[in-house]
Design a protein around this motif. Structure first.
Motif, PDB file in Angstrom:
ATOM      1  N   ARG A  97       0.864  -1.331   0.071  1.00 47.07           N
ATOM      2  CA  ARG A  97      -0.045  -0.358  -0.062  1.00 47.07           C
ATOM      3  C   ARG A  97       0.872   1.325   0.013  1.00 47.07           C
ATOM      4  N   GLU A 122      -3.387   0.052  -3.363  1.00 46.85           N
ATOM      5  CA  GLU A 122      -2.875  -1.422  -3.363  1.00 46.85           C
ATOM      6  C   GLU A 122      -2.506  -1.738  -4.769  1.00 46.85           C
ATOM      7  N   TYR A 182      -7.907   2.427  -2.891  1.00 48.49           N
ATOM      8  CA  TYR A 182      -9.098   2.198  -1.228  1.00 48.49           C
ATOM      9  C   TYR A 182      -9.234   3.502  -0.775  1.00 48.49           C
ATOM     10  N   GLU A 239      -3.274   0.951   8.321  1.00 47.44           N
ATOM     11  CA  GLU A 239      -2.093   0.369   7.348  1.00 47.44           C
ATOM     12  C   GLU A 239      -0.763   0.278   7.080  1.00 47.44           C
TER      13      GLU A 239
END
Length: 145
Positions: free
Chosen positions: A3, A20, A27, A48
């Motif tokens: 990510r 990603e 996202y 994350e």
């Protein structure tokens, strides 16, 4: 999973995309006031697994990079020339006009839209040399106060 966060920096507001790379999928895509960026990124990296941050080389790039120096992984500066201009065309690729709306000039649909998040997406796509798709229910019109 790799990510990345991409930022289109600005004096008063920034566009930010969380994507990603392996899935070629976005996202999160938001626009937030520049003074909120540091805390937002801090919260994002606790939630994350972020491998790198890519920042456009335009306005306030250096100041934003300094604010994000807590991020102990790679921070990349990347060319952002013409991304704001290109964001208009990319907007219509992401959100095609349908039905009778075709009869209305395209500019009407983006008059009051903040395209900074789409500019951040373009920086990411240029850096990775590939197009990304949007996760379901993603709205580029989000504005964080």
């Amino acid at each position: 999973m790799s990510r990345v966060i991409t930022i289109d920096p600005g004096k008063s507001k920034c566009g930010l995309v969380l994507a990603e790379i392996s899935e070629k999928k976005v996202y999160k895509a938001i626009i937030l006031k520049s003074e909120l960026l540091e805390n937002y990124v801090r919260n994002l990296i606790t939630a994350e697994e972020i491998s790198q941050i890519i920042i456009g080389n335009g306005t306030t790039n250096r100041e934003i990079k300094e604010k994000l120096d807590f991020f102990k992984k790679e921070i990349i500066t990347f060319e952002e020339k013409n991304t704001t201009y290109r964001a208009k065309a990319r907007y219509f690729e992401l959100f095609p006009i349908s039905g009778l709306k075709f009869l209305i000039p395209r500019e009407v649909f983006i008059l009051n839209k903040n395209l900074d998040a789409i500019s951040a997406l373009i920086i990411l796509e240029d850096y990775c040399k590939m197009k990304f798709t949007l996760n379901q229910n993603l709205d580029f019109k989000t504005w964080l106060k």
